[in-house]
Design an enzyme around this catalytic site. Structure first.
Site, PDB file in Angstrom:
ATOM      1  CE1 TYR A  12      -3.746   2.465   9.109  1.00  0.00           C
ATOM      2  CE2 TYR A  12      -3.530   4.263   7.547  1.00  0.00           C
ATOM      3  CZ  TYR A  12      -3.368   3.765   8.822  1.00  0.00           C
ATOM      4  OH  TYR A  12      -2.826   4.551   9.809  1.00  0.00           O
TER       5      TYR A  12
ATOM      6  CB  CYS B  60      25.472  26.760  26.734  1.00  0.00           C
ATOM      7  SG  CYS B  60      25.177  28.006  28.007  1.00  0.00           S
TER       8      CYS B  60
ATOM      9  CB  CYS C 195      21.344  28.693  28.994  1.00  0.00           C
ATOM     10  SG  CYS C 195      21.196  29.142  27.257  1.00  0.00           S
TER      11      CYS C 195
ATOM     12  CB  CYS D   4      25.794  30.470  25.256  1.00  0.00           C
ATOM     13  SG  CYS D   4      24.065  30.096  24.877  1.00  0.00           S
TER      14      CYS D   4
ATOM     15  CE  LYS E 157       9.517   7.164   5.660  1.00  0.00           C
ATOM     16  NZ  LYS E 157       9.870   7.565   7.025  1.00  0.00           N
TER      17      LYS E 157
ATOM     18  CE  LYS F 279       5.492   5.423   6.617  1.00  0.00           C
ATOM     19  NZ  LYS F 279       5.286   6.860   6.857  1.00  0.00           N
TER      20      LYS F 279
ATOM     21  CG  ASP G  47       4.153  12.656   4.681  1.00  0.00           C
ATOM     22  OD1 ASP G  47       4.167  12.258   5.855  1.00  0.00           O
ATOM     23  OD2 ASP G  47       4.964  13.474   4.222  1.00  0.00           O
TER      24      ASP G  47
ATOM     25  CB  CYS H 143      22.711  32.786  28.391  1.00  0.00           C
ATOM     26  SG  CYS H 143      23.921  31.425  28.414  1.00  0.00           S
TER      27      CYS H 143
ATOM     28  CD  GLU I 142      -2.416  -1.272   2.768  1.00  0.00           C
ATOM     29  OE1 GLU I 142      -3.299  -0.462   3.081  1.00  0.00           O
ATOM     30  OE2 GLU I 142      -1.988  -2.146   3.549  1.00  0.00           O
TER      31      GLU I 142
END
Length: 670
Positions: free
Chosen positions: A233, A431, A436, A413, A321, A118, A120, A416, A116
């Site tokens: 399905y 960091c 932060c 960072c 996939k 797939k 999305d 921060c 079948e």
């Protein structure tokens, strides 16, 4: 108002039958018999009669698909059986290995497979009772979803009711469940984004996100405008797959009037599976909706329990996939994002490029090692890939820019100003400032997420406001919020504020393993948190455990144990745990030591047991120190056979493995 005459009642029923018929022709079969104008005329006539005779209005009338005020929130509903995710195969070798493993576990060749597309989109479970749509529930976490019936009713390809004759023809019982995928067709997605652009609204990134967002809006009138579609399905009765063959179930659903994807195939062997995959990869762009691969299922349903599961995925199905789609563009800049653990991730800011129906303008570069491996600099032309849920990523430099600029990881960072360090032997920069703001936002989002403390409504918008206004400085501050504080936030009304507070209060009842997972300790995921809670029984014991004691826990090695000690070695983290305990969260659980009666023994379950489900039997064996395997081999000590035992029993006899029943298993367990 005078009661409706028999003639009017007959007219109303006739109109409903006509409209249902034409809805099915148009939205399910894609083969309309009347013009839009004629369909509208029938619908308007039905609306007129129902307005004149409201006593004739029924919940399953075609006029009731949309209507009513927006809802305040969604009710959580437990699924009749888990809605499972699938393992993935990304190439022919992985798929071939899966198919070979299926035949070995089944103990036979000549298996059939259902292939079948797939889709999305977003998974959905629909429950019908006496022919009428009773409930629509999202997948959620697989065990518990959200009840979205009012929104589902707006989807034209979802039948609101099935006649007794249809139920009989399709051989359906009074109560059954249909699972499938809600999608947004590409044309509907493009029209919606065009409308949003005209209204100066932000556009949706892709059809899947748009479909999921449409199902979960609180106003069903908005859902109706999104022009969603539903493909069935799975057919379930009492939480179990209904028929003997999956292909027959799909045919049964189609006979009942559900939209079942006609682009499917019953494959007799691996070569036919591969042929179907290649065919639709070539035709993928011609489809009216997004797909990201092919789902392959063993056709014979009776084999599914025999094949069992790997973790949370069934062995009898797999998702192949398709390769990620790619595009070429220019790196305009490289900037840094700070995650909840303090990890700094370099992100490429790209000249926007369309890839597979989505405009991509950002792509991850992971870390400095990856940047150096790719040799990418600002100004370069690069190839970017996107596939399924994978974040777009830069895969190679196609050509170097004329005026290239090298990226350097900052020593401070960007969120921060805290020190950035890179531990020897690791790829990541982090960091070290525990306060932060970036870490705070991500920590709260993780803590409140569905699979952790499940605080519904505490998403990006709310968390950003809480952090920016200083109302929450750590996750324990969530439990110090009150209605007065919440009402100071934008777009927060009395009802919404109370809903958030109710969710926060409910989260206090969740078990210890959720709290451990919510702390955000490096390398401690959902499974590890469960094992730690089971082994130590309290947060206090976990906090005080030495590294060697931590490594006594299954699946906890030196890296994980070091991260746990590092976390609890920070005084501010200890204060955080104390604050959570004061707030009323569960810091104790059931300490469980696995037994030793079955230590070193491997078992295989087959057939149907009388007094235990397979999961219960598996748990009993594992709690006694034994191991449960999905396949019979020379290393198997015992096969526990119930009624209708299949090929595993034959395999055990062939190898001379001891076969016992449920009674003998219980005697061994004591």
């Amino acid at each position: 108002m005078a009661a409706a005459s028999k003639a009017v009642t007959r007219d109303v029923e006739r109109l409903r039958d006509q409209i249902r018929y034409h809805e099915h022709r148009y939205y399910v079969l894609d083969d309309p018999e009347v013009s839009d104008a004629e369909f509208d005329r029938l619908m308007n006539e039905l609306k007129r009669l129902e307005a004149a005779h409201p006593e004739l209005v029924t919940p399953d009338s075609p006029t009731r698909r949309v209507g009513g005020k927006p809802r305040e929130g969604f009710t959580k509903v437990r699924h009749s059986s888990p809605m499972l995710s699938l393992d993935n195969a990304y190439n022919e070798d992985e798929l071939r290995a899966w198919e070979k493993r299926v035949r070995e576990l089944a103990g036979r060749d000549g298996l059939e497979y259902v292939c079948e597309l797939k889709l999305d989109g977003m998974s959905l479970a629909l429950t019908y009772e006496n022919g009428a749509l009773l409930r629509g529930v999202t997948r959620g976490d697989g065990s518990i979803g959200e009840e979205v019936t009012a929104n589902v009713r707006t989807v034209r390809s979802v039948p609101l009711s099935l006649s007794a004759a249809t139920l009989k023809k399709a051989r359906l019982p009074e109560k059954f469940e249909v699972r499938g995928e809600i999608i947004m067709p590409i044309k509907a997605f493009e029209r919606m984004n065009e409308d949003r652009e005209r209204q100066n609204l932000s556009k949706f990134a892709n059809p899947r996100n748009a479909a999921a967002g449409a199902v979960r809006v609180l106003d069903p009138n908005i859902t109706a405008l999104r022009r969603l579609d539903f493909y069935a399905y799975f057919l379930l009765v009492n939480g179990r797959v209904a028929g003997q063959e999956h292909w027959e179930d799909l045919e049964q659903l189609a006979a009942a009037g559900f939209k079942v994807n006609p682009r499917r195939r019953l494959a007799k062997n691996f070569d036919e599976i591969l042929e179907f995959i290649r065919e639709w990869e070539a035709k993928r762009e011609s489809l009216p909706y997004e797909i990201d691969g092919i789902v392959v299922k063993v056709n014979r349903v009776a084999l599914w329990p025999e094949l069992g599961f790997t973790g949370k995925a069934p062995r009898w199905a797999i998702a192949y996939k398709y390769a990620a789609r790619s595009g070429m563009t220019t790196v305009e800049d490289i900037r840094v994002q700070v995650g909840r653990t303090g990890k700094l991730t370099p992100v490429a800011w790209l000249a926007p490029v369309p890839i597979g129906g989505t405009t991509v303008s950002r792509a991850t570069l992971h870390n400095m090692d990856e940047i150096e491996r790719l040799g990418v600099e600002i100004g370069d032309r690069v190839v970017v890939e996107r596939g399924g849920d994978v974040i777009p990523k830069v895969v190679r430099v196609e050509s170097k820019g004329r005026s290239r600029r090298r990226f350097e990881m900052p020593s401070r960072c960007p969120e921060c100003g805290g020190h950035v360090v890179r531990v020897e032997g690791e790829s990541d920069h982090r960091c070290v400032n525990a306060n932060c703001p970036a870490k705070l936002r991500e920590s709260i989002l993780h803590f409140a997420s569905r699979g952790v403390m499940n605080i519904e409504g505490m998403g990006d918008a709310l968390v950003n406001q809480l952090a920016e206004r200083g109302l929450v400085k750590n996750v324990a501050d969530i439990y110090r919020l009150d209605k007065a504080k919440l009402l100071t936030l934008e777009r927060m009304g009395e009802k919404s504020a109370q809903n958030v507070l109710d969710e926060i209060e409910a989260s206090k009842k969740l078990p210890l393993d959720r709290v451990i997972y919510g702390l955000g300790i490096r390398f401690v995921g959902e499974r590890t948190a469960e094992l730690l809670a089971e082994h130590f029984g309290s947060i206090k014991a976990l906090m005080e455990a030495k590294q060697e004691e931590l490594e006594e826990v299954p699946e906890v090695g030196p890296r994980v144990s070091a991260a746990i000690r590092e976390f609890f070695g920070e005084a501010r983290n200890v204060k955080l745990v104390e604050a959570l305990q004061e707030a009323g969260l569960r810091m104790r659980g059931e300490k469980k030591q696995r037994g030793t009666k079955l230590a070193g023994k491997t078992f295989v379950l087959t057939g149907t047991l009388e007094r235990h489900t397979r999961d219960e039997a598996r748990k009993l064996i594992e709690d006694a120190g034994g191991k449960v395997s999905g396949s019979v081999s020379k290393k198997t000590d015992y096969v526990i056979a119930g009624s209708e035992a299949g090929s595993k029993l034959d395999k055990a006899r062939e190898l001379g493995v001891a076969v016992i029943g449920e009674k003998e298993m219980e005697e061994m367990l004591g």
